[in-house]
Design a protein around this motif. Structure first.
Motif, PDB file in Angstrom:
ATOM      1  N   ASN A 125       1.223   5.653  -3.938  1.00 48.19           N
ATOM      2  CA  ASN A 125       2.791   5.237  -4.843  1.00 48.19           C
ATOM      3  C   ASN A 125       4.021   5.389  -3.939  1.00 48.19           C
ATOM      4  N   SER A 129       7.625   4.355  -8.952  1.00 45.73           N
ATOM      5  CA  SER A 129       6.633   3.201  -9.119  1.00 45.73           C
ATOM      6  C   SER A 129       5.079   3.685  -9.528  1.00 45.73           C
ATOM      7  N   ASN A 130       4.332   2.599  -9.944  1.00 49.60           N
ATOM      8  CA  ASN A 130       3.112   2.952 -10.495  1.00 49.60           C
ATOM      9  C   ASN A 130       2.264   3.208  -9.236  1.00 49.60           C
ATOM     10  N   ILE A 131       1.381   3.886  -9.952  1.00 47.54           N
ATOM     11  CA  ILE A 131       0.311   4.713  -8.853  1.00 47.54           C
ATOM     12  C   ILE A 131      -0.958   3.575  -8.713  1.00 47.54           C
ATOM     13  N   VAL A 146       0.355  -1.836  -3.072  1.00 47.61           N
ATOM     14  CA  VAL A 146       1.136  -0.847  -3.628  1.00 47.61           C
ATOM     15  C   VAL A 146       2.594  -1.501  -3.603  1.00 47.61           C
TER      16      VAL A 146
END
Length: 190
Positions: A125, A129-131, A146
């Motif tokens: 990530n 932000s999102n994983i 990503v």
């Protein structure tokens, strides 16, 4: 006051990391850029191990000594295995498509491994932000997406990419920060 102080130190840390990590298209993780710290569960495990050891000393119970030493060995092995889960992992930056302002920029990263290694429970990530979760067990390489928020138009350079693992027991967190020189073009919102 505390918020501005934290922002100040975060800015200094980011600047220090940017100076320390040069941008490269391909990175192989090794012992110089992998960091390991215990998680909150790891600290509780260490505390429990210390309490068992103190009780073993106080009551002179050999079985409690054995349990304390077993717990220490499990923690040391968890640290070594979490390091080994990231060690020799290859990351390569790929071409990223253009996006519009306000959208999520999709950066493509190619993960690859040698035939003898397996990398499980990896998390990739950017900050805030999102994983993205990925495992490299059955295949030798995998391309992952990503995402990072593109707030301003123009040439957008991705922030430092964080690769993290908590494997095998969740007692230790091993991570690395890399700069894969990822960038994309952000168009104005239509």
């Amino acid at each position: 006051m505390a918020f501005s102080l934290r922002a100040h130190w975060k800015k200094r840390f980011d600047r220090w990391m940017a100076e320390r990590i040069p941008p490269r298209r391909k990175v192989t993780l090794d012992r110089r850029i992998i960091y390991i710290l215990p998680t909150s569960n790891g600290f509780m495990f260490i505390t429990a191990c210390g309490l068992v050891f103190i009780a073993a000393i106080n009551y002179a119970v050999s079985l409690a000594f054995g349990l304390a030493f077993l717990m220490v060995s499990i923690f040391i092995l968890a640290t070594l295995y979490s390091f080994n889960n990231l060690n020799r992992l290859n990351l390569t930056g790929q071409f990223s498509p253009s996006v519009f302002c306000g959208e999520e920029a999709c950066f493509k990263v190619l993960l690859s491994r040698s035939a003898k290694r397996k990398h499980e429970a990896l998390e990739l990530n950017f900050p805030d932000s999102n994983i993205t979760h990925v495992d490299l067990v059955d295949q030798d390489q995998e391309k992952v997406n990503v995402f990072s928020h593109a707030a301003h138009r123009g040439y957008f350079k991705a922030p430092l990419l964080r690769v993290t693992t908590y494997s095998p027991f969740g007692l230790c967190r091993a991570w690395s920060l890399v700069d894969l020189d990822l960038h994309c073009l952000v168009y104005p919102r239509p």
